[in-house]
Scaffold this active site. Structure first.
Site: not given
Ligand code: HXC
Length: 512
Positions: A407-408, A172-173
């Site tokens: 052109g290059a 994401g961000g």
């Molecule tokens: C809050 C989060 C989190 C999030 C992970 N955690 N992502 N908490 N907000 N976005 C927490 C989990 O709950 C977990 O907590 C710990 O971090 C580790 O995560 P795991 O999933 O156990 O780790 P892993 O298996 O290594 O996977 C990592 C990951 C996955 C691939 C990043 O966590 C994931 O897919 N997270 C969500 C990604 C996402 O979609 N984010 C939002 C994007 S939108 P505990 O307590 O169990 O340790 C965005 C908007 C911006 O960013 C706009 C841009 C233009």
């Protein structure tokens, strides 16, 4: 115990608490994944004991999802400043052990504060990213935090160098902010970048893909061109970032740092005489020339795995940083295509923004023909490079080693688009196209092979050399390959006080 001592002890206790992050179990998980903690990374990146932490006691302010009871001091990002080789840099390091390094509003404010300080002080920002993106529990407050960072990234672009290391699964961000910085470093097997991960992809499009394939270090360094550098592990990544910082100025008002060298400016190298083969169709490695001529033979290549038909990167000539842009005859004959054009254009713009002189080495048969390239927009992508070279006002020096066709020739920093000094080796061939192609068009009706061969030879004599261009003043000097280092340094000296300004405008409109 005195009241004062109690206060000091409380400060020490709180300070220690803030250094715990998400706890030992999560740190262990981090280590098992081949990753270091956010603090360990800063210690490796920065000069010993130079790190100064800001906002150590910040916590988030969220209340949904029971978050008011779940606060971790520091809130998942360590921010501050320190030194690299004695030079000031600002840093943030996301702590994956705290809510997956996700970005809270408070967390965004910490990052914004150091970006603001960096802009005021005129020093680079290095972000060590290890984050699941927007903190899900905070919703739009987190999205707002990201957007504020994106905006600040854009304001800082071209003012201070911004460098990102991706050291974990960034989503994401967490990938869009790095995308707006100047250079992205990734580590093998432990860093990932994607807008959204494999699980969501499976749900939305039914496509199955591994994390590594989708957004691993090699994918972004070789296929997508999103990342610029790749390291075997985090130690190497931090050392490469230090080396990179050593080439660039701290801001756009400074010249790049000067690094004294014992390598003589007058050094000649006989081996260069033979690098360009006698047979114009034989490949050779342009990096041999770059490494041979640079101070202490050091070349720091950017994007070495992507669009290898063009080579870009930093070196030094007589202590001064230069940016090299070079066609690579060893790969697809050094042809210009979509990917090589945009790779080089972005590098040229970085160098121009940060007062780094450009050295362009030319051996290019032309633009790659064909439907794939045309449908993909080679016209607009090639135009990016033409635009970037044309608008660059830093000293621009060009050396044609062999082919400069069509052109290059124009695009590769020719005299006509503002190069200050143009060299050619005696092996240079500067023409609209290669002899065989030209004769096929001009003498289509000649069927006698012997006669055609004679015409081709005649064309080569006339055009496959640097003398026609030199007659017209498009080449300033023809040089022996062995004297390349000396000649480039002379040209840099000659152009060091160059003061060129383009017409005033809000901004140009580079073809995107
Ligand atoms: C809050 C989060 C989190 C999030 C992970 N955690 N992502 N908490 N907000 N976005 C927490 C989990 O709950 C977990 O907590 C710990 O971090 C580790 O995560 P795991 O999933 O156990 O780790 P892993 O298996 O290594 O996977 C990592 C990951 C996955 C691939 C990043 O966590 C994931 O897919 N997270 C969500 C990604 C996402 O979609 N984010 C939002 C994007 S939108 P505990 O307590 O169990 O340790 C965005 C908007 C911006 O960013 C706009 C841009 C233009």
């Amino acid at each position: 115990m005195s009241i004062l001592q109690e206060k000091f002890d409380e400060f020490a206790r709180r300070s220690k608490q803030a250094e715990i992050g998400g706890g030992e179990a999560r740190k262990e998980k981090q280590r098992k994944a081949g990753k270091k903690t956010a603090r360990e990374r800063l210690n490796i990146l920065l000069d010993t004991n130079s790190f100064v932490e800001t906002d150590k006691f910040v916590t988030h302010t969220a209340t949904d999802f029971g978050m008011e009871k779940n606060k971790i001091v520091g809130d998942g990002v360590i921010t501050g400043y320190g030194k690299i080789d004695g030079r000031l840099v600002y840093v943030f390091s996301q702590d994956f052990t705290v809510f997956g390094g996700s970005l809270s509003r408070a967390n965004a404010n910490k990052i914004l504060k150091i970006m603001d300080l960096a802009m005021k002080a005129g020093a680079p920002v290095i972000g060590l990213n290890d984050s699941g993106g927007a903190r899900i529990q905070e919703g739009v407050a987190s999205l707002g935090g990201y957007a504020d960072i994106f905006y600040q990234n854009v304001m800082a672009s071209g003012v201070i160098p911004q460098i990102s290391a991706i050291l974990g699964p960034c989503a994401g961000g967490a990938v869009y902010s790095p995308a707006m910085t100047d250079f992205i470093m990734m580590t093998k097997q432990s860093s990932y970048m994607f807008v959204t991960g494999p699980d969501v992809i499976k749900t939305v499009t039914n496509e199955e893909v591994t994390k590594e394939e989708l957004g691993g270090a090699m994918t972004h360094n070789s296929k997508s061109g999103v990342a610029h550098l790749m390291a075997d592990d985090e130690d190497q990544a931090m050392m490469m970032l230090r080396e990179l910082i050593g080439f660039v100025p701290s801001n756009n008002m400074e010249d790049p740092p000067y690094k004294p060298t014992n390598d003589p400016a007058e050094r000649e190298d006989e081996s260069l005489q033979e690098v360009v083969p006698a047979d114009p169709n034989k490949p050779y490695d342009i990096k041999e020339i770059i490494e041979t001529v640079s101070d202490d033979n050091i070349f720091f290549e950017i994007m070495p795995h992507y669009a290898q038909n063009i080579v870009v990167g930093f070196g030094r000539l007589n202590g001064k940083t230069v940016g090299y842009v070079a066609n690579q005859p060893a790969f697809f004959a050094g042809v210009l295509d979509i990917n090589s054009s945009s790779k080089a254009a972005r590098f040229v713009r970085f160098c121009d923004a940060f007062n780094i002189p450009l050295i362009t080495l030319v051996d290019v048969p032309g633009f790659l023909p064909g439907t794939t390239q045309e449908f993909g927009g080679i016209i607009k992508h090639g135009a990016k490079l033409l635009y970037a070279f044309s608008e660059a006002t830093v000293p621009k020096i060009t050396l044609i080693t062999r082919k400069a066709y069509g052109g290059a020739y124009d695009v590769m920093n020719s005299k006509h688009i503002g190069a200050d000094y143009n060299f050619a080796y005696p092996t240079a061939e500067i023409a609209v196209m290669g002899a065989a192609g030209a004769v096929n068009i001009l003498y289509r009706k000649v069927t006698d092979l012997e006669e055609k061969a004679k015409i081709v030879e005649d064309y080569k004599q006339k055009f496959a050399n640097p003398y026609k261009a030199a007659e017209l003043g498009y080449i300033d000097e023809i040089i022996y390959p062995k004297e390349t280092r000396k000649k480039l340094i002379q040209a840099l000296e000659m152009t060091k006080n160059k003061n060129k300004q383009n017409p005033h405008k809000k901004h140009g409109n580079i073809p995107l």
